[in-house]
Design a protein around this motif. Structure first.
Motif, short mmCIF file in Angstrom:
data_model
loop_
_atom_site.label_atom_id
_atom_site.label_comp_id
_atom_site.label_asym_id
_atom_site.label_seq_id
_atom_site.Cartn_x
_atom_site.Cartn_y
_atom_site.Cartn_z
N LEU A 340 23.32 -6.59 1.99
CA LEU A 340 24.49 -5.95 2.59
C LEU A 340 25.72 -6.15 1.71
O LEU A 340 26.53 -5.23 1.53
CB LEU A 340 24.73 -6.49 4.00
N ASP A 341 25.86 -7.35 1.14
CA ASP A 341 26.99 -7.62 0.23
C ASP A 341 26.86 -6.79 -1.04
O ASP A 341 27.86 -6.33 -1.60
CB ASP A 341 27.05 -9.11 -0.12
N GLU A 342 25.62 -6.58 -1.51
CA GLU A 342 25.37 -5.76 -2.70
C GLU A 342 25.83 -4.32 -2.45
O GLU A 342 26.46 -3.68 -3.31
CB GLU A 342 23.88 -5.79 -3.05
N ILE A 343 25.50 -3.80 -1.26
CA ILE A 343 25.89 -2.42 -0.92
C ILE A 343 27.41 -2.32 -0.82
O ILE A 343 28.02 -1.35 -1.29
CB ILE A 343 25.21 -1.97 0.39
N ALA A 344 28.04 -3.33 -0.23
CA ALA A 344 29.51 -3.34 -0.11
C ALA A 344 30.15 -3.36 -1.50
O ALA A 344 31.15 -2.67 -1.75
CB ALA A 344 29.96 -4.54 0.71
N GLU A 345 29.56 -4.12 -2.42
CA GLU A 345 30.09 -4.20 -3.78
C GLU A 345 29.95 -2.84 -4.49
O GLU A 345 30.83 -2.41 -5.22
CB GLU A 345 29.36 -5.29 -4.57
N PHE A 346 28.82 -2.16 -4.24
CA PHE A 346 28.61 -0.82 -4.81
C PHE A 346 29.69 0.14 -4.31
O PHE A 346 30.25 0.93 -5.08
CB PHE A 346 27.21 -0.31 -4.42
N LEU A 347 29.98 0.07 -3.02
CA LEU A 347 31.02 0.93 -2.45
C LEU A 347 32.35 0.72 -3.18
O LEU A 347 33.04 1.70 -3.52
CB LEU A 347 31.21 0.62 -0.96
N GLU A 348 32.70 -0.52 -3.41
CA GLU A 348 34.00 -0.82 -4.01
C GLU A 348 34.04 -0.48 -5.50
O GLU A 348 35.01 0.12 -5.98
CB GLU A 348 34.35 -2.30 -3.79
N LYS A 349 32.99 -0.86 -6.23
CA LYS A 349 33.03 -0.71 -7.69
C LYS A 349 32.69 0.70 -8.15
O LYS A 349 33.27 1.20 -9.11
CB LYS A 349 32.07 -1.71 -8.34
N GLU A 350 31.72 1.34 -7.50
CA GLU A 350 31.25 2.65 -7.97
C GLU A 350 31.89 3.82 -7.23
O GLU A 350 32.10 4.88 -7.81
CB GLU A 350 29.73 2.72 -7.86
N LEU A 351 32.18 3.65 -5.94
CA LEU A 351 32.75 4.75 -5.16
C LEU A 351 34.24 4.52 -4.87
O LEU A 351 34.88 5.36 -4.25
CB LEU A 351 31.99 4.93 -3.84
N PHE A 352 34.76 3.35 -5.31
CA PHE A 352 36.16 3.03 -5.16
C PHE A 352 36.60 3.08 -3.69
O PHE A 352 37.72 3.48 -3.36
CB PHE A 352 37.03 3.96 -6.01
N VAL A 353 35.70 2.70 -2.79
CA VAL A 353 36.00 2.62 -1.36
C VAL A 353 36.36 1.17 -1.05
O VAL A 353 35.54 0.27 -1.24
CB VAL A 353 34.79 3.07 -0.51
N LYS A 354 37.56 0.97 -0.58
CA LYS A 354 38.03 -0.38 -0.27
C LYS A 354 37.38 -0.85 1.03
O LYS A 354 37.58 -0.26 2.09
CB LYS A 354 39.55 -0.38 -0.12
N VAL A 355 36.57 -1.90 0.95
CA VAL A 355 35.90 -2.46 2.13
C VAL A 355 36.90 -3.32 2.91
O VAL A 355 37.69 -4.07 2.32
CB VAL A 355 34.67 -3.29 1.71
N THR A 356 36.89 -3.20 4.23
CA THR A 356 37.85 -3.92 5.06
C THR A 356 37.78 -5.43 4.83
O THR A 356 36.71 -6.00 4.59
CB THR A 356 37.60 -3.61 6.56
N SER A 357 38.94 -6.08 4.92
CA SER A 357 39.02 -7.52 4.66
C SER A 357 38.25 -8.34 5.69
O SER A 357 37.92 -9.50 5.45
CB SER A 357 40.49 -7.96 4.65
N THR A 358 37.95 -7.74 6.86
CA THR A 358 37.22 -8.48 7.91
C THR A 358 35.71 -8.32 7.79
O THR A 358 34.97 -8.81 8.64
CB THR A 358 37.68 -7.98 9.30
N PHE A 359 35.24 -7.64 6.72
CA PHE A 359 33.81 -7.36 6.56
C PHE A 359 32.97 -8.64 6.62
O PHE A 359 31.91 -8.68 7.24
CB PHE A 359 33.57 -6.62 5.25
N LYS A 360 33.46 -9.69 5.97
CA LYS A 360 32.70 -10.95 5.88
C LYS A 360 32.44 -11.54 7.27
O LYS A 360 31.46 -12.27 7.47
CB LYS A 360 33.45 -11.97 5.03
#
Length: 517
Positions: A340-360
């Motif tokens: 799940l963290d890997e997918i979140a990192e993909f969103l941020e790095k490759e799609l430039f989608v800022k993941v919410t700070s409360t995700f963790k």
């Protein structure tokens, strides 16, 4: 809002409801909402710039996969050539060769494009045809003064008893002059499509045209088909659509009451290119390349355009494959925290989608739902060129009303230039949107997205217009590539400025990039 029975009948005939018309009137009452740009997207901050080796990698991905895909080129082509010839209409109406010289007129007007036009008029692709027609229609043409000749030539180019170029769709105006023929923008789109879209010898294109123009495009294709198909060794499947009348928007007066014409009927206007999201929504292809009708190049410059198209296509395929794999993981459930963290990192790095700070702090189920919502969207890769002063939209990081920041293409008119901070961000922008987009409209299950669900309705735009000499306010729907695609997943990639050659005025045809010989 009180509507008469005749009003209601007129509204329903357009496929609209009174509730929809009232919603549009509320937008006029609300006024334009300026976007909140946080930063200009730049290389390394929202825009990818690739090395030659990286470009080759994506080109190879595209070439390896293209034969397994249903590819389509989508070309907004409903514009008339009238605006392209605006300065020349003024010249034809105002210039009197008996009262002033051409030189004095040009000095008085201070119009650089008009000046360029007369300096290099012989290089226009339709110049020889205009001279021939002028000689047919005006006895003693060759004996007239230069001032008289220029006026006759302009009128011959524009009007019906001559070449009638001003009445043509922009896509059918001759753009480029080759040794034995001239090519319209429509023909150049076929030439380029054959180079990167052809699958098993067939290239598919879809043109959105104005009602009444479809037959003109079909006639043009009939005239050039044999030559183009022989030269490209490609068969073309061409489809057309019109802007749906139900996407028209109501016009209002200064008091936000429905604007009425001389017959007291409510006046509706076409809702701008954003209405074409309806046309795009009906396309079934796996990958769709979007490009404006007037953005074409001469044959000698085509190889670089084709390379960049294939590079953008390969980038999209690579991203799409990763998105689909992750969506299948999420659909299956029981993913580890690491996945799940890997997918979140993909969103941020490759799609430039800022993941919410409360995700963790989310539970595994909450993370899965959150990631699905962010990933499961239409996907587009947009070419961006360095801004060299062309008007139009550009790439920015934008905050929406929910506080989320995303990559968006924003028009200058959407930015509050009275706000010094917003103006500074705009002035520091480095890139421009040439409307060079490749997109994927299907999810990981092969189902088509409903694109209406990904439009930001707040990005509609109110513009001042006139009708029958009276002022009115018009409503433009959220633009096709800005508000109309606001909730897509978006990637910006730098492409060379040489791939961007729009023709906004007829003088643009005189630029070196549009000279074929």
């Amino acid at each position: 809002m009180e509507f008469t029975e005749i009003d209601i009948l007129q509204i329903e005939e357009k496929g609209l409801s009174t509730q929809e018309v009232e919603r549009q009137i509320q937008i006029f009452e609300r006024g334009n909402i300026k976007v909140d740009i946080q930063q200009a997207a730049t290389v390394g901050n929202g825009i990818f710039a690739y090395s030659v080796d990286e470009e080759k990698k994506y080109i190879q991905i595209f070439e390896d996969k293209k034969d397994q895909l249903d590819l389509l080129k989508f070309v907004p082509a409903s514009g008339a050539a009238t605006r392209m010839f605006k300065a020349f209409h003024n010249f034809a109406d105002e210039f009197d060769p008996e009262k002033e010289s051409l030189r004095n007129y040009l000095d008085r007007k201070q119009d650089k494009s008009l000046q360029l036009f007369f300096e290099k008029i012989e290089k226009l692709p339709f110049y020889n045809d205009a001279v021939k027609k002028a000689e047919e229609n005006h006895s003693g043409f060759s004996d007239k003064s230069n001032n008289e000749k220029q006026l006759i030539l302009v009128k011959t180019m524009l009007y019906e008893n001559g070449l009638g170029l001003s009445d043509l769709p922009k896509g059918l105006v001759p753009f480029h002059s080759y040794n034995y023929y001239t090519a319209s923008a429509f023909e150049e789109h076929l030439n380029s499509a054959a180079k990167y879209l052809s699958v098993k010898g067939v290239a598919k294109l879809h043109f959105t045209v104005a009602e009444g123009d479809k037959e003109k495009f079909e006639e043009e294709f009939e005239n050039i088909q044999e030559r183009v198909e022989e030269a490209t060794q490609t068969k073309f499947e061409i489809s057309y659509s019109y802007q749906d009348p139900k996407t028209d928007t109501i016009a209002v007066d200064k008091n936000n009451n429905p604007f009425r014409d001389e017959d007291n009927r409510i006046f509706f206007r076409p809702g701008g290119h954003g209405a074409l999201i309806e046309n795009l929504n009906k396309q079934e292809a796996d990958l769709i390349f979007v490009k404006n009708i007037d953005n074409v190049v001469v044959a000698i410059n085509l190889p670089k355009v084709v390379e960049m198209k294939e590079m953008l296509g390969g980038k999209l395929i690579a991203l799409q494959e990763q998105v689909f794999e992750y969506m299948q993981n999420l659909d299956g459930g029981n993913n580890s925290e690491t996945k799940l963290d890997e997918i979140a990192e993909f969103l941020e790095k490759e799609l430039f989608v800022k993941v919410t700070s409360t995700f963790k702090k989310f539970t595994g189920e909450e993370k899965t739902q959150y990631l699905c919502k962010k990933l499961d969207r239409p996907l587009r890769v947009c070419g961006m060129v360095k801004n060299e002063g062309e008007p139009g939209g550009g790439p920015f990081l934008v905050k929406n009303e929910d506080g989320e920041i995303s990559l968006q293409i924003i028009e200058g008119a959407q930015i509050d230039k009275n706000n010094s901070e917003q103006l500074e961000i705009l002035n520091n922008s480095t890139h421009f949107n040439p409307v060079d987009i490749v997109c994927s409209l299907k999810n990981h299950k092969g189902e088509s997205f409903d694109l209406h669900n990904y439009v930001d309705e707040n990005m509609s735009f109110i513009a001042d217009k006139t009708k029958d000499g009276k002022p009115l306010k018009a409503l433009e729907r959220p633009g096709l590539w800005n508000g109309g695609m606001a909730h897509w997943n978006t990637i910006f990639v730098e492409v060379p400025v040489s791939t961007f050659n729009p023709v906004k005025t007829v003088a643009d045809l005189l630029k070196p990039s549009h000279q074929a010989k």
